[in-house]
Enzyme design. Structure first.
Site: not given
Length: 362
Positions: A247-248
């Protein structure tokens, strides 16, 4: 020899140019914040944790060379200014923005102390940046172990091995080491419970084909590369037990921004009844944003889609839409969100992190 994306010693920072992998392994010096910005923007270094590490360590290199000042207040202002520049390189990933906020606040607090000195502010910022490397590696190992055991309990409660599908690159090349989603795969392999990992090629930049495949082969982990469009077929016909991605940015309700293509994997996984996991450090969680609709999605240049290694593959004149990320709604994250603090259902995330990180500027 352990694979490294970042080589740092006091006053010296080098990054592995990931644009050249897997054909070449070349480390390039990063001697300033501007050079770090350029390396991050060009995707020589990528992955939300690694972006924050390289950004902050480039500032440490500048400060060790004597940049900033004179005076503690002036140096603290210089630090905030340089960190603000770094945040603009890749705006979707939250880790750099969060590190910039926390590090800027630390510099300001040090500068506001009675008897504050420029040298004390300088050392405070440098130590903070250098400590990030060790913490990231420690957090990643926790993510790997917690995620592996949770996944096995969910997908193989009677024992045996699991087959996992992953997307983009979330390993050593995206972090200080070990990785997030790929760290879970590493931990499964170390436990002797991994049958196989499927990695998507991850168009248009091919992080899966170039980087994840490179790491898996390097580590001797059994793996198979597939095109992005083969993922649903792999779930249907190749015994995929779970999907795990990085995930960013994960927001308060659990909506998750990650490499474009993640959303469709979550939809396919739900259709096939396969648990879908997100693995990310708490530094990737942004409780200030309520839903995924609030996330700014970076759009990349069209040539990244129309050209490969400088060779045009698309018809001239065609329009291009090239978002770097998409947002997976929280209700599709059916396995859980794996952090260094534990594995949480999306609806549990806000309360769990607010309690644990109440004093850490979430």
């Amino acid at each position: 020899m352990a694979l490294e994306s970042i080589r740092y010693e006091p006053g010296s920072l080098q990054v592995l140019n990931q644009l050249l992998l897997p054909q070449q392994s070349r480390y390039e010096a990063v001697g300033s914040v501007q050079q770090a910005w350029e390396a991050i923007r060009a995707m020589k270094v990528r992955g939300a944790p690694a972006i924050a590490l390289v950004g902050c360590l480039s500032l440490a290199v500048e400060l060790r060379s004597g940049a900033g000042g004179p005076g503690p207040a002036e140096l603290a202002a210089f630090v905030r200014d340089r960190l603000s520049l770094l945040v603009t390189a890749r705006p979707t990933a939250v880790n750099m923005a969060r590190a910039a906020r926390d590090l800027g606040d630390a510099a300001a607090r040090e500068a506001a102390r009675d008897g504050a000195t420029e040298e004390a502010v300088r050392e405070r910022v440098i130590c903070y940046a250098e400590d990030m490397l060790e913490k990231d590696l420690r957090d990643n190992r926790s993510i790997g172990d917690l995620g592996a055991h949770h996944l096995l309990d969910r997908a193989a409660p009677q024992g045996g091995k699991v087959t996992v599908l992953t997307h983009c690159n979330t390993g050593t090349l995206a972090t200080a080491g070990y990785g997030t989603a790929l760290g879970v795969i590493r931990s499964l392999h170390e436990l002797g419970r991994l049958e196989r990992a499927f990695c998507t090629e991850t168009r248009p930049y091919n992080q899966g084909a170039r980087l994840t495949a490179f790491e898996l082969v390097y580590e001797g982990i059994p793996a198979t590369l597939i095109a992005d469009s083969m993922a649903a077929a792999a779930m249907a016909h190749r015994g995929v037990s779970a999907v795990i991605v990085g995930a960013d940015r994960v927001v308060a309700n659990g909506d998750t921004a990650n490499k474009v293509g993640t959303y469709q994997l979550a939809i396919a996984a739900k259709h096939h009844g396969i648990p879908f996991y997100v693995a990310a450090p708490s530094s990737s969680c942004d409780l200030r944003l309520e839903t995924g609709q609030d996330i700014v999605i970076e759009e990349r240049p069209g040539h990244e889609l129309t050209d490969i290694n400088g060779v045009r593959i698309a018809a001239p004149g065609i329009g291009v839409w090239n978002p770097a990320f998409d947002v997976t709604p929280h209700d599709l994250i059916t396995g859980g969100i794996i952090t260094e603090l534990g594995v949480f259902a999306p609806k549990e995330l806000r309360a769990a992190l607010s309690t644990t990180l109440s004093g850490a500027g979430t």
